[in-house]
Design a protein around this motif. Structure first.
Motif, PDB file in Angstrom:
ATOM      1  N   PHE A  70      73.593  36.389  61.117  1.00  0.00           N
ATOM      2  CA  PHE A  70      74.565  35.299  61.221  1.00  0.00           C
ATOM      3  C   PHE A  70      75.905  35.832  61.737  1.00  0.00           C
ATOM      4  CE2 PHE A  70      77.446  31.992  60.013  1.00  0.00           C
ATOM      5  CZ  PHE A  70      76.700  30.821  59.947  1.00  0.00           C
ATOM      6  N   ASP A  71      76.366  36.941  61.150  1.00  0.00           N
ATOM      7  CA  ASP A  71      77.644  37.518  61.567  1.00  0.00           C
ATOM      8  C   ASP A  71      77.628  37.922  63.037  1.00  0.00           C
ATOM      9  OD1 ASP A  71      78.728  37.204  59.055  1.00  0.00           O
ATOM     10  OD2 ASP A  71      78.367  39.273  58.427  1.00  0.00           O
ATOM     11  N   ARG A  72      76.510  38.403  63.496  1.00  0.00           N
ATOM     12  CA  ARG A  72      76.391  38.820  64.898  1.00  0.00           C
ATOM     13  C   ARG A  72      76.590  37.625  65.833  1.00  0.00           C
ATOM     14  NH1 ARG A  72      70.679  40.594  67.508  1.00  0.00           N
ATOM     15  NH2 ARG A  72      71.376  41.352  69.531  1.00  0.00           N
ATOM     16  N   VAL A  73      75.990  36.485  65.489  1.00  0.00           N
ATOM     17  CA  VAL A  73      76.149  35.279  66.307  1.00  0.00           C
ATOM     18  C   VAL A  73      77.586  34.770  66.235  1.00  0.00           C
ATOM     19  CG1 VAL A  73      75.413  32.880  66.615  1.00  0.00           C
ATOM     20  CG2 VAL A  73      73.717  34.659  66.104  1.00  0.00           C
ATOM     21  N   VAL A  74      78.167  34.778  65.043  1.00  0.00           N
ATOM     22  CA  VAL A  74      79.548  34.319  64.882  1.00  0.00           C
ATOM     23  C   VAL A  74      80.500  35.193  65.693  1.00  0.00           C
ATOM     24  CG1 VAL A  74      81.462  34.122  63.233  1.00  0.00           C
ATOM     25  CG2 VAL A  74      79.223  33.175  62.677  1.00  0.00           C
ATOM     26  N   ASP A  75      80.287  36.494  65.673  1.00  0.00           N
ATOM     27  CA  ASP A  75      81.137  37.395  66.455  1.00  0.00           C
ATOM     28  C   ASP A  75      81.050  37.069  67.944  1.00  0.00           C
ATOM     29  OD1 ASP A  75      81.971  38.724  64.197  1.00  0.00           O
ATOM     30  OD2 ASP A  75      80.617  40.425  64.444  1.00  0.00           O
ATOM     31  N   GLU A  76      79.838  36.829  68.424  1.00  0.00           N
ATOM     32  CA  GLU A  76      79.657  36.496  69.842  1.00  0.00           C
ATOM     33  C   GLU A  76      80.392  35.203  70.189  1.00  0.00           C
ATOM     34  OE1 GLU A  76      76.115  35.365  73.053  1.00  0.00           O
ATOM     35  OE2 GLU A  76      75.617  35.735  70.944  1.00  0.00           O
ATOM     36  N   ILE A  77      80.245  34.199  69.344  1.00  0.00           N
ATOM     37  CA  ILE A  77      80.863  32.904  69.628  1.00  0.00           C
ATOM     38  C   ILE A  77      82.380  32.985  69.529  1.00  0.00           C
ATOM     39  CG2 ILE A  77      81.178  30.585  68.650  1.00  0.00           C
ATOM     40  CD1 ILE A  77      78.202  30.432  68.272  1.00  0.00           C
ATOM     41  N   SER A 126      72.089  23.997  61.854  1.00  0.00           N
ATOM     42  CA  SER A 126      70.976  23.145  61.438  1.00  0.00           C
ATOM     43  C   SER A 126      70.956  22.907  59.928  1.00  0.00           C
ATOM     44  CB  SER A 126      69.641  23.771  61.845  1.00  0.00           C
ATOM     45  OG  SER A 126      68.564  22.985  61.349  1.00  0.00           O
ATOM     46  N   PRO A 127      70.911  21.637  59.499  1.00  0.00           N
ATOM     47  CA  PRO A 127      70.823  21.343  58.066  1.00  0.00           C
ATOM     48  C   PRO A 127      69.468  21.708  57.468  1.00  0.00           C
ATOM     49  CG  PRO A 127      70.627  19.322  59.345  1.00  0.00           C
ATOM     50  CD  PRO A 127      70.972  20.409  60.322  1.00  0.00           C
ATOM     51  N   LYS A 128      68.511  22.067  58.312  1.00  0.00           N
ATOM     52  CA  LYS A 128      67.188  22.437  57.817  1.00  0.00           C
ATOM     53  C   LYS A 128      67.172  23.851  57.237  1.00  0.00           C
ATOM     54  CE  LYS A 128      64.965  19.415  61.198  1.00  0.00           C
ATOM     55  NZ  LYS A 128      64.094  19.342  62.400  1.00  0.00           N
ATOM     56  N   LEU A 129      68.179  24.646  57.560  1.00  0.00           N
ATOM     57  CA  LEU A 129      68.290  25.994  57.005  1.00  0.00           C
ATOM     58  C   LEU A 129      69.207  25.925  55.793  1.00  0.00           C
ATOM     59  CD1 LEU A 129      68.653  28.123  60.267  1.00  0.00           C
ATOM     60  CD2 LEU A 129      66.607  27.772  58.880  1.00  0.00           C
ATOM     61  N   ILE A 147      72.812  31.622  53.949  1.00  0.00           N
ATOM     62  CA  ILE A 147      73.300  30.889  55.121  1.00  0.00           C
ATOM     63  C   ILE A 147      74.407  29.928  54.720  1.00  0.00           C
ATOM     64  CG2 ILE A 147      72.656  29.156  56.841  1.00  0.00           C
ATOM     65  CD1 ILE A 147      70.015  30.577  57.156  1.00  0.00           C
ATOM     66  N   ALA A 148      74.263  29.284  53.568  1.00  0.00           N
ATOM     67  CA  ALA A 148      75.318  28.377  53.102  1.00  0.00           C
ATOM     68  C   ALA A 148      76.636  29.129  52.927  1.00  0.00           C
ATOM     69  CB  ALA A 148      74.903  27.723  51.790  1.00  0.00           C
ATOM     70  N   ASP A 149      76.575  30.313  52.332  1.00  0.00           N
ATOM     71  CA  ASP A 149      77.790  31.117  52.147  1.00  0.00           C
ATOM     72  C   ASP A 149      78.372  31.538  53.493  1.00  0.00           C
ATOM     73  OD1 ASP A 149      77.577  30.916  49.412  1.00  0.00           O
ATOM     74  OD2 ASP A 149      76.653  32.891  49.148  1.00  0.00           O
ATOM     75  N   LYS A 150      77.501  31.936  54.406  1.00  0.00           N
ATOM     76  CA  LYS A 150      77.964  32.384  55.711  1.00  0.00           C
ATOM     77  C   LYS A 150      78.583  31.237  56.508  1.00  0.00           C
ATOM     78  CE  LYS A 150      77.587  36.689  55.906  1.00  0.00           C
ATOM     79  NZ  LYS A 150      78.839  37.438  56.073  1.00  0.00           N
ATOM     80  N   ARG A 151      78.014  30.064  56.390  1.00  0.00           N
ATOM     81  CA  ARG A 151      78.595  28.917  57.088  1.00  0.00           C
ATOM     82  C   ARG A 151      79.979  28.590  56.534  1.00  0.00           C
ATOM     83  NH1 ARG A 151      73.187  25.089  57.691  1.00  0.00           N
ATOM     84  NH2 ARG A 151      72.371  26.154  59.543  1.00  0.00           N
ATOM     85  N   SER A 152      80.130  28.702  55.230  1.00  0.00           N
ATOM     86  CA  SER A 152      81.440  28.465  54.626  1.00  0.00           C
ATOM     87  C   SER A 152      82.453  29.481  55.136  1.00  0.00           C
ATOM     88  CB  SER A 152      81.333  28.533  53.107  1.00  0.00           C
ATOM     89  OG  SER A 152      82.590  28.326  52.505  1.00  0.00           O
ATOM     90  N   GLU A 153      82.043  30.747  55.202  1.00  0.00           N
ATOM     91  CA  GLU A 153      82.930  31.796  55.714  1.00  0.00           C
ATOM     92  C   GLU A 153      83.298  31.542  57.174  1.00  0.00           C
ATOM     93  OE1 GLU A 153      81.180  35.612  55.250  1.00  0.00           O
ATOM     94  OE2 GLU A 153      80.970  35.454  53.073  1.00  0.00           O
ATOM     95  N   SER A 154      82.302  31.168  57.974  1.00  0.00           N
ATOM     96  CA  SER A 154      82.567  30.977  59.405  1.00  0.00           C
ATOM     97  C   SER A 154      83.440  29.753  59.645  1.00  0.00           C
ATOM     98  CB  SER A 154      81.257  30.853  60.187  1.00  0.00           C
ATOM     99  OG  SER A 154      80.546  29.687  59.831  1.00  0.00           O
TER     100      SER A 154
END
Length: 221
Positions: A87-94, A135-138, A143-150
């Motif tokens: 997750f962090d890798r994708v966030v860094d890219e974006i 995606s709400p399916k994940l 992932i929930a924690d990572k989405r909050s951080e991002s």
């Protein structure tokens, strides 16, 4: 005549074996570890970003990457650690691409369009990344924690870049508006990826920019 020894030559085979471990096929040990780590994250992204979402297990990600569990635990101590790193890798890219797009703009409208366009291009070119982020399916706790951080990260980037671009101070309202913007953009892009919003790439970028610019005064304080 006494034996002549070369101080640079190993007395036994131990140093030679150590050197072989450090370098194999012209690739040193650290680089091999890094490549295996990337392969594991790529496999995790394949599983998580599959249409409909997917679960990640040590066995599954090792099978997908072609690596054995020994190499998994060489880089990660758990599946949760792998998911977080992916997750962090994708966030860094974006975030890097969005900041570059923002910086390339001539005025605030162009800057916002550049940032949003960069995000949309990444998730459109590789839908796995969009599903992982939105995606709400994940629904795993990691992932929930990572989405909050991002969300917090992107909100602060929004505040900082907008306030700097407009040379205005940050206010509490700006922080709240940035949270609103980031959350709304994430939901819009999630629905777009799922086909629930029938817009083309340029159209979804233009709509996002219009909505975000409607709050620019609040974001900039």
């Amino acid at each position: 005549m006494g034996a002549v020894t070369d101080a640079s030559r190993p007395v036994d085979g131990q140093s030679e074996r150590s050197a072989a471990l450090r370098s194999y096929g012209g690739v040193d040990g650290d680089e091999r570890i890094a490549r295996r780590r990337i392969a594991l994250m790529d496999a995790a992204l394949d599983l998580l970003g599959a249409d409909g979402g997917g679960s990640v297990t040590v066995r599954g990600v090792c099978r997908a990457s072609g690596l054995n569990p020994r190499y998994f635990y060489e880089s990660f101590d758990s599946v949760e650690a792998l998911v977080a790193a992916t997750f962090d890798r994708v966030v860094d890219e974006i975030s890097d691409s969005a900041l570059a797009g923002f910086g390339a703009g001539d005025d605030i409208d162009d800057k916002v369009a550049g940032a949003v366009g960069a995000i949309v291009d990444i998730i459109d070119d590789d839908r796995r990344k969009g599903r992982l982020l939105f995606s709400p399916k994940l629904l795993s706790p990691t992932i929930a924690d990572k989405r909050s951080e991002s969300t917090a990260l992107f909100a602060m980037l929004t505040v900082d870049t907008a306030s700097n671009a407009l040379a205005k101070q940050v206010s509490p309202e700006a922080i709240g508006a940035a949270q609103f913007e980031v959350g709304g953009l994430a939901r819009l892009l999630s629905a777009w990826l799922d086909g629930d919003v029938a817009l083309g790439r340029d159209e979804v970028v233009a709509l996002s920019v219009r909505l975000m610019m409607s709050l620019v005064d609040a974001v900039a304080g």
